[in-house]
Write a protein that holds these residues in place. Structure first.
Motif, PDB file in Angstrom:
ATOM      1  N   THR A 154       0.849  -1.518   0.004  1.00  0.00           N
ATOM      2  CA  THR A 154       0.081  -0.290  -0.202  1.00  0.00           C
ATOM      3  C   THR A 154       0.621   1.463  -0.275  1.00  0.00           C
ATOM      4  O   THR A 154       2.420   0.646   0.265  1.00  0.00           O
ATOM      5  CB  THR A 154      -0.630   0.793   1.408  1.00  0.00           C
ATOM      6  OG1 THR A 154      -0.281   0.487   2.181  1.00  0.00           O
ATOM      7  CG2 THR A 154      -1.754  -1.222   1.623  1.00  0.00           C
ATOM      8  N   ALA A 155       0.609   2.990  -0.196  1.00  0.00           N
ATOM      9  CA  ALA A 155       1.109   3.619  -0.672  1.00  0.00           C
ATOM     10  C   ALA A 155       1.595   3.761   1.320  1.00  0.00           C
ATOM     11  O   ALA A 155       2.991   4.723   1.650  1.00  0.00           O
ATOM     12  CB  ALA A 155      -0.073   5.180   0.244  1.00  0.00           C
ATOM     13  N   ALA A 156       1.656   3.396   2.640  1.00  0.00           N
ATOM     14  CA  ALA A 156       2.111   2.981   3.531  1.00  0.00           C
ATOM     15  C   ALA A 156       4.081   2.656   3.288  1.00  0.00           C
ATOM     16  O   ALA A 156       4.327   2.706   4.005  1.00  0.00           O
ATOM     17  CB  ALA A 156       1.340   2.245   4.575  1.00  0.00           C
ATOM     18  N   GLN A 157       4.324   2.242   2.199  1.00  0.00           N
ATOM     19  CA  GLN A 157       5.000   1.430   2.431  1.00  0.00           C
ATOM     20  C   GLN A 157       6.391   2.322   1.554  1.00  0.00           C
ATOM     21  O   GLN A 157       7.013   2.372   1.661  1.00  0.00           O
ATOM     22  CB  GLN A 157       5.261   0.191   0.584  1.00  0.00           C
ATOM     23  CG  GLN A 157       5.114  -1.380   1.930  1.00  0.00           C
ATOM     24  CD  GLN A 157       3.834  -1.383   2.944  1.00  0.00           C
ATOM     25  OE1 GLN A 157       2.981  -0.794   1.687  1.00  0.00           O
ATOM     26  NE2 GLN A 157       4.017  -1.628   4.325  1.00  0.00           N
ATOM     27  N   PHE A 158       5.849   3.686   1.529  1.00  0.00           N
ATOM     28  CA  PHE A 158       6.614   4.172   0.962  1.00  0.00           C
ATOM     29  C   PHE A 158       6.756   5.575   1.291  1.00  0.00           C
ATOM     30  O   PHE A 158       5.354   6.280   1.565  1.00  0.00           O
ATOM     31  CB  PHE A 158       5.827   4.504  -0.849  1.00  0.00           C
ATOM     32  CG  PHE A 158       5.824   3.794  -1.419  1.00  0.00           C
ATOM     33  CD1 PHE A 158       6.842   3.291  -1.996  1.00  0.00           C
ATOM     34  CD2 PHE A 158       4.662   3.082  -1.814  1.00  0.00           C
ATOM     35  CE1 PHE A 158       6.701   1.385  -3.158  1.00  0.00           C
ATOM     36  CE2 PHE A 158       4.065   2.048  -2.137  1.00  0.00           C
ATOM     37  CZ  PHE A 158       5.387   1.331  -3.062  1.00  0.00           C
ATOM     38  N   GLN A 159       7.952   6.442   1.044  1.00  0.00           N
ATOM     39  CA  GLN A 159       8.153   7.303   2.213  1.00  0.00           C
ATOM     40  C   GLN A 159       9.125   8.421   1.129  1.00  0.00           C
ATOM     41  O   GLN A 159       9.788   8.151   0.829  1.00  0.00           O
ATOM     42  CB  GLN A 159       8.716   7.473   3.301  1.00  0.00           C
ATOM     43  CG  GLN A 159       8.878   8.208   4.599  1.00  0.00           C
ATOM     44  CD  GLN A 159      10.175   8.038   5.523  1.00  0.00           C
ATOM     45  OE1 GLN A 159      10.306   7.209   5.931  1.00  0.00           O
ATOM     46  NE2 GLN A 159      10.955   8.903   5.890  1.00  0.00           N
ATOM     47  N   PHE A 160       8.510   9.439   1.296  1.00  0.00           N
ATOM     48  CA  PHE A 160       9.357  10.800   0.506  1.00  0.00           C
ATOM     49  C   PHE A 160      10.080  11.714   1.276  1.00  0.00           C
ATOM     50  O   PHE A 160       9.652  11.705   2.529  1.00  0.00           O
ATOM     51  CB  PHE A 160       8.092  11.793  -0.218  1.00  0.00           C
ATOM     52  CG  PHE A 160       7.202  11.677  -1.173  1.00  0.00           C
ATOM     53  CD1 PHE A 160       6.139  10.245  -1.552  1.00  0.00           C
ATOM     54  CD2 PHE A 160       7.659  11.270  -3.123  1.00  0.00           C
ATOM     55  CE1 PHE A 160       5.700   9.747  -2.420  1.00  0.00           C
ATOM     56  CE2 PHE A 160       7.190  10.774  -4.149  1.00  0.00           C
ATOM     57  CZ  PHE A 160       5.721   9.815  -3.576  1.00  0.00           C
ATOM     58  N   GLU A 161      11.465  11.838   0.755  1.00  0.00           N
ATOM     59  CA  GLU A 161      12.363  13.069   1.411  1.00  0.00           C
ATOM     60  C   GLU A 161      13.038  13.257   0.939  1.00  0.00           C
ATOM     61  O   GLU A 161      13.586  12.956  -0.563  1.00  0.00           O
ATOM     62  CB  GLU A 161      13.081  11.748   2.040  1.00  0.00           C
ATOM     63  CG  GLU A 161      14.212  12.798   3.672  1.00  0.00           C
ATOM     64  CD  GLU A 161      14.667  11.372   4.161  1.00  0.00           C
ATOM     65  OE1 GLU A 161      14.094  10.544   5.041  1.00  0.00           O
ATOM     66  OE2 GLU A 161      15.599  10.712   4.333  1.00  0.00           O
ATOM     67  N   ILE A 162      14.173  14.659   0.702  1.00  0.00           N
ATOM     68  CA  ILE A 162      14.671  15.554   0.115  1.00  0.00           C
ATOM     69  C   ILE A 162      16.170  15.202   0.822  1.00  0.00           C
ATOM     70  O   ILE A 162      16.675  14.963   1.753  1.00  0.00           O
ATOM     71  CB  ILE A 162      14.283  16.657   0.656  1.00  0.00           C
ATOM     72  CG1 ILE A 162      12.935  17.150   0.535  1.00  0.00           C
ATOM     73  CG2 ILE A 162      15.410  17.739  -0.367  1.00  0.00           C
ATOM     74  CD1 ILE A 162      12.741  17.382  -1.167  1.00  0.00           C
ATOM     75  N   ARG A 163      16.975  14.753  -0.177  1.00  0.00           N
ATOM     76  CA  ARG A 163      18.074  14.164  -0.149  1.00  0.00           C
ATOM     77  C   ARG A 163      19.614  15.086  -0.094  1.00  0.00           C
ATOM     78  O   ARG A 163      19.041  15.485  -1.060  1.00  0.00           O
ATOM     79  CB  ARG A 163      18.659  12.555   0.063  1.00  0.00           C
ATOM     80  CG  ARG A 163      17.374  11.677   0.914  1.00  0.00           C
ATOM     81  CD  ARG A 163      18.318  10.456   1.103  1.00  0.00           C
ATOM     82  NE  ARG A 163      18.214   9.899   1.824  1.00  0.00           N
ATOM     83  CZ  ARG A 163      18.415   8.233   2.364  1.00  0.00           C
ATOM     84  NH1 ARG A 163      19.256   7.462   1.319  1.00  0.00           N
ATOM     85  NH2 ARG A 163      17.336   7.794   3.543  1.00  0.00           N
ATOM     86  N   GLU A 164      20.367  14.798  -0.578  1.00  0.00           N
ATOM     87  CA  GLU A 164      21.201  15.736  -0.773  1.00  0.00           C
ATOM     88  C   GLU A 164      22.423  14.961  -1.870  1.00  0.00           C
ATOM     89  O   GLU A 164      22.286  13.407  -1.663  1.00  0.00           O
ATOM     90  CB  GLU A 164      23.004  16.526   0.439  1.00  0.00           C
ATOM     91  CG  GLU A 164      23.743  16.907  -0.474  1.00  0.00           C
ATOM     92  CD  GLU A 164      22.986  18.527  -0.308  1.00  0.00           C
ATOM     93  OE1 GLU A 164      24.145  18.691  -1.415  1.00  0.00           O
ATOM     94  OE2 GLU A 164      22.274  18.869  -0.228  1.00  0.00           O
ATOM     95  N   VAL A 165      22.242  15.173  -3.284  1.00  0.00           N
ATOM     96  CA  VAL A 165      23.272  15.022  -4.057  1.00  0.00           C
ATOM     97  C   VAL A 165      24.662  15.216  -4.126  1.00  0.00           C
ATOM     98  O   VAL A 165      24.782  16.236  -4.419  1.00  0.00           O
ATOM     99  CB  VAL A 165      22.379  14.801  -5.692  1.00  0.00           C
ATOM    100  CG1 VAL A 165      23.485  14.103  -6.638  1.00  0.00           C
ATOM    101  CG2 VAL A 165      20.917  14.417  -5.415  1.00  0.00           C
ATOM    102  N   PRO A 166      25.347  14.185  -4.190  1.00  0.00           N
ATOM    103  CA  PRO A 166      26.909  15.017  -3.589  1.00  0.00           C
ATOM    104  C   PRO A 166      27.519  15.491  -5.741  1.00  0.00           C
ATOM    105  O   PRO A 166      26.574  14.911  -5.972  1.00  0.00           O
ATOM    106  CB  PRO A 166      27.873  13.503  -3.598  1.00  0.00           C
ATOM    107  CG  PRO A 166      27.051  12.490  -4.051  1.00  0.00           C
ATOM    108  CD  PRO A 166      25.581  12.743  -3.498  1.00  0.00           C
ATOM    109  N   ALA A 167      28.595  15.993  -5.302  1.00  0.00           N
ATOM    110  CA  ALA A 167      28.998  16.525  -7.050  1.00  0.00           C
ATOM    111  C   ALA A 167      29.878  15.595  -7.426  1.00  0.00           C
ATOM    112  O   ALA A 167      30.552  14.820  -6.889  1.00  0.00           O
ATOM    113  CB  ALA A 167      29.865  17.914  -7.013  1.00  0.00           C
ATOM    114  N   PRO A 168      29.622  15.358  -8.982  1.00  0.00           N
ATOM    115  CA  PRO A 168      29.600  13.914  -9.461  1.00  0.00           C
ATOM    116  C   PRO A 168      31.592  14.171  -9.849  1.00  0.00           C
ATOM    117  O   PRO A 168      32.106  14.878  -9.595  1.00  0.00           O
ATOM    118  CB  PRO A 168      29.728  13.442 -10.754  1.00  0.00           C
ATOM    119  CG  PRO A 168      29.115  15.255 -10.877  1.00  0.00           C
ATOM    120  CD  PRO A 168      28.839  15.656  -9.570  1.00  0.00           C
TER     121      PRO A 168
END
Lengths: 331, 331
Positions: A17-31
């Motif tokens: 169900t939708a309860a399995q998913f969580q949205f979060e803002i994360r940092e993306v490192p520079a390549p």
């Protein structure tokens, strides 16, 4: 920079169900050297991912709770520290469900964007197409005039299986879960198509296969498969590709024992996953691309728009919402 | 001349009983050109014959009610109208359960009586030995160090399977139905043997196969097979040879669905009957005879004496009376 990401919040019991998913803002490192920064264009949602949501050992490692879910993604290079993939390149790879991510160039495959819509590299010319290709041509090996049954025929894998079987001169019967899908299969060139939700599957299959079944490509399992076992011809071949009817079971599924039927008919049944054929992938993509270019293969996608719709598109797989490949257009 | 013969009196419901068999004196015609008159020496009783007693379509045609039962027989030529088989020749063939019979020489195979006891051509060097040979070496293809499980290991097929697997350098686990059989399997060189009637089969198999199962040669089916499915390694191979645990069922057997387990492990399962390998029989007999001559293969028979004991010997198969090949010495 920051990216939106989708984590596995908890492991499902039964149907996710939708309860399995969580949205979060994360940092993306520079390549770093050899890496690229990617902007996600298309995300693939696939039935096999249900297995990775459970902790149980399977053919691929489980997703970790609290970590991003990952799968097939088509992305565009927006910053590059790798000569082989300049900015603007389109790639396909196994990447997290994020709007942006960083990956080593060596872990990605370049997409020849002039040969087909780029999303097709998650479908006809990607994992589902290759699954159909190797399962049908290497395991089932249909001969002209033989009868091939495909379950889940209107899914991304099944629709390719049926068309490949027609290329090989076989008679093709598909099962699917709605009258619209059945009509679509007929349009694709399937000789017979059965709505397993409204038909008596055993009767309908027996009527559609008066000469028995030589090859069975199984994406579904359960009662459809039970019915096919009763129709097998001597020396039949079964490619066991998926069992979506049982993925959400909370108890071990029970059914008629098949061994006696497989024994009497000297049937060969082969479980497989497309990664079993990794060394032959380039040859498979080449052949599929060639047949597509010649107009011998059609493909269908169900495209959902928006990164935030990924969970809904995934959950829809178990409701039969998609015809052909279920895909999410992110950008 | 006259002969005693055994007819199928009626088709069994569930486990066969003495009521299925009827003795009758019949006339044997004189042999015509190309034919021989045969005196039966040894009669083979085999589990697969249970299938032929039912009317249902199977891999061999059903026996007819009121007609002689037929199967593997070693016989001596007592009158000959065929140059290839002079009087005194020993032959093996598919012949009726009769003390005397007439058959075309071309339907018989000559037995090289100097190379092994002539009854072995119904066992180690006959159909059961060849079944073990092709099922193990062609389907399972065990590699050195791999783990092989054989169910019905103390039967005529199983005991050869285990020894062939040892010749190929595998670790071999057998299941059987008594402590005496288990002790015998250890003597034959099996690494582990399990009495499925007294052990917790799933636990015992898991303990005996700490590295999982690579090859499974199944003669039995049912709960033993269910337990093996849970131990399969990636790319396991299963030779599906017999399902004696289900042959007397009056309803279709039900059990845990195996497809999910076969799928996750990319297992190949092949149903077969030894006649699938007909063109390779001479090569198989040659290799088995060579290994037997070199002392690499032992064989065991349970010999019942007397033509009138054939039904009892057959019925004993389903009670586990035999170790190795069940055979009746007629003369």
């Amino acid at each position: 920079m920051k990216t939106n990401t989708i984590l596995l919040a908890s492991r499902p019991q039964g149907e996710p169900t939708a309860a399995q998913f969580q949205f979060e803002i994360r940092e993306v490192p520079a390549p770093k050297a050899g890496e690229v920064l990617l902007k996600t264009r298309y995300v693939s949602v696939d039935p096999y991912m249900r297995g990775r949501m459970s902790a149980a050992k399977s053919y691929v490692a489980p997703f970790e709770v609290g970590q991003p879910i990952a799968g097939g993604v088509v992305a565009e290079v927006v910053e590059s520290q790798a000569e082989s993939l300049p900015v603007g390149s389109i790639v396909v790879g196994n990447l997290p469900w994020q709007e942006y991510s960083v990956a080593p160039a060596a872990s990605l495959n370049h997409v020849p964007a002039d040969q087909a819509p780029i999303s097709y590299f998650l479908g006809l010319l990607g994992m589902p197409g290759l699954t159909a290709y190797f399962g049908l041509l290497d395991i089932c090996q249909p001969k002209p005039g033989e009868t091939v049954v495909v379950s889940g025929a209107a899914g991304a894998v099944g629709m390719v299986v049926g068309q490949l079987a027609k290329i090989k001169g076989a008679r093709v019967i598909g099962t699917a879960g709605s009258d619209e899908k059945v009509a679509y299969l007929k349009q694709l060139g399937f000789d017979e198509a059965i709505n397993y939700k409204t038909a008596d599957v055993a009767q309908a299959l027996a009527a559609a296969a008066p000469n028995g079944v030589d090859c069975y490509f199984d994406n579904v399992g359960g009662v459809i498969t039970d019915a096919v076992y009763d129709l097998l011809n001597k020396h039949a071949r079964i490619a066991l590709c998926g069992q979506i009817s049982t993925y959400n079971n909370t108890e071990a599924p029970v059914g008629p024992r098949p061994e006696g039927k497989l024994l009497k008919t000297s049937t060969r049944l082969q479980g497989f996953i497309v990664s079993d054929y990794l060394p032959q992938w380039p040859a498979g993509v080449k052949q599929l691309t060639e047949w597509y270019g010649q107009g011998k293969l059609q493909f269908e996608e169900t495209i959902t728009e928006g990164f935030e719709q990924i969970p809904a598109a995934f959950l829809g797989l178990f409701k039969g919402d998609n015809t052909g490949k279920a895909i999410v257009k992110v950008a």
